[in-house]
Design an enzyme around this catalytic site. Sequence first.
Site, PDB file in Angstrom:
ATOM      1  N   GLU A  88      -0.895   3.793   1.306  1.00  0.00           N
ATOM      2  CA  GLU A  88      -0.874   4.139  -0.042  1.00  0.00           C
ATOM      3  C   GLU A  88      -1.523   3.111  -0.884  1.00  0.00           C
ATOM      4  O   GLU A  88      -2.247   3.419  -1.794  1.00  0.00           O
ATOM      5  CB  GLU A  88       0.685   4.468  -0.610  1.00  0.00           C
ATOM      6  CG  GLU A  88       0.750   4.668  -2.009  1.00  0.00           C
ATOM      7  CD  GLU A  88       1.911   5.047  -2.408  1.00  0.00           C
ATOM      8  OE1 GLU A  88       2.490   4.924  -3.553  1.00  0.00           O
ATOM      9  OE2 GLU A  88       2.853   5.603  -1.664  1.00  0.00           O
ATOM     10  N   ASP A  89      -1.301   1.928  -0.560  1.00  0.00           N
ATOM     11  CA  ASP A  89      -1.743   0.517  -1.667  1.00  0.00           C
ATOM     12  C   ASP A  89      -2.602  -0.283  -1.025  1.00  0.00           C
ATOM     13  O   ASP A  89      -3.098  -1.177  -1.697  1.00  0.00           O
ATOM     14  CB  ASP A  89      -0.453  -0.121  -1.789  1.00  0.00           C
ATOM     15  CG  ASP A  89       0.338   0.540  -2.695  1.00  0.00           C
ATOM     16  OD1 ASP A  89       0.095   1.691  -3.283  1.00  0.00           O
ATOM     17  OD2 ASP A  89       1.694   0.247  -2.612  1.00  0.00           O
TER      18      ASP A  89
END
Length: 730
Positions: A88-89
Amino acid sequence: MSQTLPKLSHHLVDDAQYNLMRSVGYLSVDARQDILHACNFGDQAHILDKRKSGEPYITHPIAVAEILAGFRLDRDTIIAAILHDTVEDTEVNYEQLVTHYGETVARLVDGVTKLKSSRHDKVQNKAATFHKILTATLDDPRVLIIKLADRLHNMSTLDAVSPDKQRSTARETLDFYVPFARLMGLNDIADYIEVLCYRNLDPIMYTKLSDRLLQHGLGRNFKKEAIHQYLTFVIENMNLTGHVKMLDSQVTMYRRFFRNRGEISDLLRYYAFEIVLDSVEACDKLAYYLITKYQIDNDNIEDNIRRPLPGGNQSLTLTYERDNDTIKVIIMTKQMQKSARLGAIGVDSASDVSKSVIQASLRNLKDIVCDDINGSECAVDSDFQSAVSTIDALMNYLHSSKILCYSPQGRAYELPRGATALDFAYAVGPFVGNIAVGANIDDQKAKLGTVLQDGQKVEIEVDSNSAPKAEWLGYVVTNKAREQVLRWFKDLSNTEKQHHGEQALDRALHTYQKSLADLTESDWDNLFAWRGISSKGELFEQISRGTLLPQLVVSRLYRDEVADKQAEDDAHGNRQAQHAIATAAGVELAFANCCHPIYGDPILGHQSRHGLVVHRHKCFSLDDIRKDNPYQIIQLSWRKQEDLDSSSDDRNEQTYYLAYLKLSIVLSDEQISEVIYKLRELNIGVEKIDVRATDTDIHLLVLSRNHLVKAIHALRRLLDFPNIRRLYQL
């Protein structure tokens, strides 16, 4: 150990890695080496990321993994927790995770990865993420426990974000993650998260109870130790093998305090204990002794060994009074204790009845996210708008009161409270529901409209020549049953639809000893004008399509009687509230004086001799009606607030409903003035304040159930948190 571990990017990361490795000693050497590799991999991936507090970001996922290690979870779950934010990051992708750690780890990480799209708003993105987590959890429950551990750590470190963010995160967690966790049987971790929710949701209320707990800490510890010694003595004296554990009852106390379920002084005298014994027989023996000694009535005995709770948790729970204290004793076996910690994740170690209950919850969840009626496979829904609708349905399901009923073979079916035997039939399957003609409930004959109670055994009588009836739509509660009935009628020809609609209306009239032959031309003209149609066939078709209940047609025909009754009984503007009922447009209604429903209450309609009367769904006066005439009770719902606003001719016109509150304190003259001022600030009318010897009654005029909740919340804070109850009637 710290000297042998590889150094990472920051001393705080080294500390986090050290604590984790101390927690995973139960795993094999190879698994621990993989976890060390994952710590380094995650550290490098998040090397530029910081938490709001300024700490290296990787300390958070490593802490999440440490929480899960406390549950002794497997290598894949621990590694997935360490890497749960990488896709996600960071620049890490799914394929890299597969290469380094295997398909299972990659799939678990993907399950907790948020869905984001710049083309959709915040609500749609959040709903799509919830939908993804739910779908992934149904495939592998470990997804949920990773997300819960993530949320637990986040909730304990929210001090670095704004108060608004703290409250919104707490509300989201309390609304979605906590009930979802309990449904899946993950009560241990849900307890910790729930307490943190209250701390972040309303620090003033939380501090109020926390301070009182600290003030009474020594006395409570002394009392807990005395009760612990006594219970230990009892099991030893009865020659039972087991142990007594003092439970941290904070989650129960905070929940009751925040939900206005008792006085602080009473909550401080609440104690909970867990007793783990070797067998069910031993549990029953101890329970019988305590029930006899303390004369515990049936309302305070919960046999969830034979009837597990949703999520599969089993125990025998007794609540009794001793020396003005409330003592809760939860009795279980070692197998039940293990199952209660891990729920759906530890389902392999659960008993057969517990497994059946867990499967019942999973079936309902699958019905929400899948087109599973014909056995099709679940798929992740990429339609963001559709995800919003799905999550709305999920939220309704998570927050509804549930019961468990059983087939004669012992298979569990989870239903919302208020569900009927017909809902049970459709829970078994559409082919059973479509040909149902009656039921045997606990070996007693019953009608399909009979409301079921928790723990009942239900057998459905079927007739292959039978078919669904349009009036069923008036009393089925579950969406599954409603959709199946509508689906069956949808496939009929227009002629068949008209035939079934005609039969349904005739049966509804028979309830009042009338038939279609008794309807005059004037009656038909009335009905045609009401529905904007020109023929009987159109009316019958509307009935079979589910857009019109035959029961409401009967109520429409008796509208003058209803109007007369309302003219006598309705002194507080309830006639103006009729347009707020979504499912009864154009039908004259009376609002019951026995329970005083207000906008937002779950409601039912009772077909009385005076027409349709609206009741709160828990109204005691409906119990006797259900026994003899369950088909006279029909489901009703309110129109959405935005629809009411858009349809109002006068935007300033508001409908007020009468509500009664009982406060557990005697108000002084000064407090009465403060109460009136505070309520007027909230646009709430005060009709009367009746100060009695030990309490105070207040009669209010409110716009909705939520409006009343705001009033109760404000009054509790104003008056130092007394108990406040809403009364059905004076």
